[in-house]
Design a protein around this motif. Structure first.
Motif, PDB file in Angstrom:
ATOM      1  N   VAL A 132       0.842  -1.205   0.000  1.00 16.88           N
ATOM      2  CA  VAL A 132       0.000   0.000   0.000  1.00 16.88           C
ATOM      3  C   VAL A 132       0.872   1.248   0.000  1.00 16.88           C
ATOM      4  N   ALA A 133       1.943   1.247   0.758  1.00 24.29           N
ATOM      5  CA  ALA A 133       2.841   2.400   0.815  1.00 24.29           C
ATOM      6  C   ALA A 133       3.508   2.648  -0.534  1.00 24.29           C
ATOM      7  N   VAL A 134       3.940   1.593  -1.204  1.00 27.86           N
ATOM      8  CA  VAL A 134       4.594   1.740  -2.510  1.00 27.86           C
ATOM      9  C   VAL A 134       3.608   2.254  -3.547  1.00 27.86           C
ATOM     10  N   VAL A 135       2.400   1.721  -3.562  1.00 27.22           N
ATOM     11  CA  VAL A 135       1.394   2.170  -4.531  1.00 27.22           C
ATOM     12  C   VAL A 135       1.009   3.619  -4.260  1.00 27.22           C
ATOM     13  N   SER A 136       0.868   3.994  -3.011  1.00 28.84           N
ATOM     14  CA  SER A 136       0.523   5.370  -2.666  1.00 28.84           C
ATOM     15  C   SER A 136       1.636   6.329  -3.056  1.00 28.84           C
TER      16      SER A 136
END
Length: 70
Positions: free
Chosen positions: A29-33
């Motif tokens: 989720v952090a990478v996609v965000s």
């Protein structure tokens, strides 16, 4: 202990698997965000690709007098 199978593993092994899954999910989720894939402004997607398609009147292609369901 016999922790070679998920069904026969003990509670500590299940906890480790669960924590690993949560950690991997948070990293994803952090990478996609951070990549800006889901950047939104005013509730609409900021990037749009492809032609603009407008709704028009329906076109009849049938050649019989049968009733049509729309």
């Amino acid at each position: 202990p016999m922790n070679h199978s998920l069904t026969s593993a003990n509670g500590k092994t299940h906890a480790k698997i669960t924590l690993l899954a949560v950690a991997v999910s948070l990293v994803f989720v952090a990478v996609v965000s951070a990549s800006g894939v889901a950047t939104r402004t005013d509730g609409l997607a900021s990037r749009a690709y492809g032609p603009v398609v407008k709704a028009t009147t329906s076109v009849t292609i049938a050649t019989t007098n049968a009733s049509q369901v729309r």
